[in-house]
Design an enzyme around this catalytic site. Structure first.
Site, PDB file in Angstrom:
ATOM      1  N   GLN A 202       0.823  -1.213   0.000  1.00  0.00           N
ATOM      2  CA  GLN A 202       0.000   0.000   0.000  1.00  0.00           C
ATOM      3  C   GLN A 202       0.859   1.266   0.000  1.00  0.00           C
ATOM      4  O   GLN A 202       0.448   2.295  -0.530  1.00  0.00           O
ATOM      5  CB  GLN A 202      -0.911   0.038   1.243  1.00  0.00           C
ATOM      6  CG  GLN A 202      -2.000  -1.015   1.277  1.00  0.00           C
ATOM      7  CD  GLN A 202      -1.564  -2.262   2.035  1.00  0.00           C
ATOM      8  OE1 GLN A 202      -0.367  -2.557   2.127  1.00  0.00           O
ATOM      9  NE2 GLN A 202      -2.509  -3.003   2.561  1.00  0.00           N
ATOM     10  N   ASP A 243      -6.527   1.077  12.666  1.00  0.00           N
ATOM     11  CA  ASP A 243      -7.688   0.267  12.286  1.00  0.00           C
ATOM     12  C   ASP A 243      -8.634   0.031  13.454  1.00  0.00           C
ATOM     13  O   ASP A 243      -9.825  -0.177  13.272  1.00  0.00           O
ATOM     14  CB  ASP A 243      -7.239  -1.061  11.675  1.00  0.00           C
ATOM     15  CG  ASP A 243      -6.658  -0.833  10.290  1.00  0.00           C
ATOM     16  OD1 ASP A 243      -5.472  -0.495  10.201  1.00  0.00           O
ATOM     17  OD2 ASP A 243      -7.420  -0.946   9.311  1.00  0.00           O
TER      18      ASP A 243
END
Lengths: 352, 352
Positions: A202, A243
């Site tokens: 990513q 997260d």
């Protein structure tokens, strides 16, 4: 006002449209989805990723499911009719709490529906609100966080980030990259070091793409170079997203984050976490209670569909790790900055 | 007695033959080289890598250069004639000291040559001796190191390693993997976690290949997972090789090693370095004096020749880092084990 050059997730002619992040940076393709199951599959297969973006996608997933069901006539029991779709979305990925948070908001709308025929439109309005609020949160996070970015007189400040906590990970603008964007837009001299973030890359594919588009000086490294550069004085500050943040401040984020935090701590480098309040889960007491997703082995044995590993080897592929609160110099939220988060300070954020 | 199933570097019909490690694990191809310049280019381009293996290759490189020169008639001034070749080999890679050590040994033979016509054969004999001694050193390192591998009664011991310090990194058998091999051959129940080692993937491509061939249970992870697994109690011990050890015990090894050492230290996990005495450089006083090679950017922006990073991004690519001696639980050499190495204990190794 700063606008994204791409739309991560949104509503387009009765469908949910997402930028397929698996194809970046090579191709910018926008597939569309017509049911909760399709949206859940898109989340599971990483068309979209990043905790706040997953939350937005799930909200639109519930809205599109209601539209789909209404086409066959308004259901007598909306809650029952939408339950399987909500459940499928909820189970699409286990770690990011924004997913559960967004579904819970959508369920409140379902539970409160006064006029059954209006529900699809109301759910869409709620999803749009979640999306709008996420962008506003990111901007507020960016503003707060930029106050911590203080370049010295004689050179730019070098900020390291991991994975992608950017516009692509949110409804737009980003959390960790929101802080970087705001500092850049305020004219502060900064440079960014992006860790590539194996196995899914990513950092190399998404963060580098976003920041180069923005004209921000960005240097790519492999994840295992971070400690060395810190020890050489080449990194001034680390900022990452999250997260799920437990009630005591322990923070789950992309695998590798914990290592960066330990290394930053050893080298006296501030380590910042930028995330909206929706990432905090007061029902998760501590980091060890956060479920850590293990993803398929071929993400590790392969790189862009090419096999890189010897045949016969076993694989571990945890997608996240947990950084203990004590290693976090500051948590940056849309409601302000919490230095060295703990249970009390986190609770305080919710009474603001 | 344990034999390697492949020859890393050796002499074959008047040429230097190497296993091309860039093609592993897919293909096992053995190109041959006829001059010092060709061998230097092979070292530079990573046909062969690993500090002890590079030393052996350089020694054979000097021998093949002498054979090549002698074909046009025995040179009047061998030292002069061989100087450019030695220099090219010396400059092929900067960090591994075994390269300089091997060239120095070959130069002693050149300086002492009593009968000029015999020199090519004498240089070949010296290269063969270096090669033979390296295997013997690795076996002794393996024996010493295996004494530190003590699995608990109820389960196998999990050993993590980084990069490839195996048979492929040496004349055969390996240093860090030599320790693992010896423990395995002694019947100790062990499992190995191999870090993939971006950017060049020596762990995924080479270590996994060697260990799977050997029937040792091996699990591949990305480099950024090591800290997480340590924090979960999934790793009992770390063992790595070395490219250069300074006089005070500071150790240069493949990029990422320093991070693993810091993480092992935080999690109370023993961190072992296995290397032959030829890796120790008493002329390098401390780690900060070790030159760290920066390799080409495309190793980071690409993975197996496929571009993985957004266009326009800058790159850093240091190939090594330095682990301070204080983070090393023990240094395992062919002359025995040094616990928490320092200047005095290292000097002591040379008087044995």
């Amino acid at each position: 006002m700063h606008m994204s050059l791409f739309e991560v997730v949104g509503w387009h002619e009765g469908k949910v449209r997402m930028l397929d992040q698996r194809l970046l940076p090579d191709q910018e393709i926008y597939p569309e989805y017509s049911s909760a199951a399709e949206v859940a599959q898109a989340i599971r297969s990483m068309v979209i990723r990043g905790a706040p973006a997953i939350g937005c996608a799930a909200a639109f997933g519930v809205a599109v499911e209601a539209h789909r069901l209404a086409q066959a006539g308004v259901p007598a029991h909306w809650e029952e009719a939408l339950m399987p779709g909500c459940q499928t979305l909820l189970e699409s990925r286990p770690t990011a709490i924004n997913l559960a948070w967004a579904i819970a908001r959508m369920r409140q709308v379902i539970a409160a529906h006064p006029t059954p025929a209006d529900l699809p439109a109301r759910l869409l309005a709620e999803a749009e609100a979640i999306h709008r609020e996420d962008i506003a949160s990111c901007r507020a996070i960016g503003e707060h966080g930029a106050s911590l970015i203080q370049p010295p007189d004689n050179r730019p400040l070098t900020i390291m980030t991991h994975c992608n906590a950017g516009a692509l990970a949110t409804a737009g603008y980003g959390t960790a990259l929101g802080v970087i964007r705001s500092a850049h837009l305020a004219g502060k001299p900064i440079r960014v070091i992006a860790c590539e973030t194996r196995p899914y890359l990513q950092g190399a594919r998404l963060t580098a793409w976003e920041l180069v588009k923005e004209g921000i000086h960005t240097t790519l490294i492999t994840d295992n170079m971070a400690g060395h550069l810190m020890s050489q004085g080449d990194i001034d500050l680390v900022v990452v997203g999250a997260d799920r943040i437990a009630a005591n401040g322990d923070t789950a984020n992309k695998i590798g984050t914990y290592s960066h935090a330990v290394l930053a701590n050893r080298n006296g480098i501030p380590f910042l976490v930028a995330a909206p309040i929706s990432t905090i889960d007061l029902n998760t007491l501590r980091g060890s209670d956060i479920p850590i997703e293990e993803r398929p082995a071929d993400e590790v044995t392969h790189c862009l569909n090419q096999r890189i590993a010897a045949i016969g080897v076993h694989v571990r592929n945890p997608a996240f790790d947990v950084t203990p609160a004590e290693l976090i110099s500051a948590l940056i939220t849309e409601r302000g900055i919490v230095r060295v988060p703990n249970r009390e300070k986190i609770r305080g954020l919710f009474s603001k």
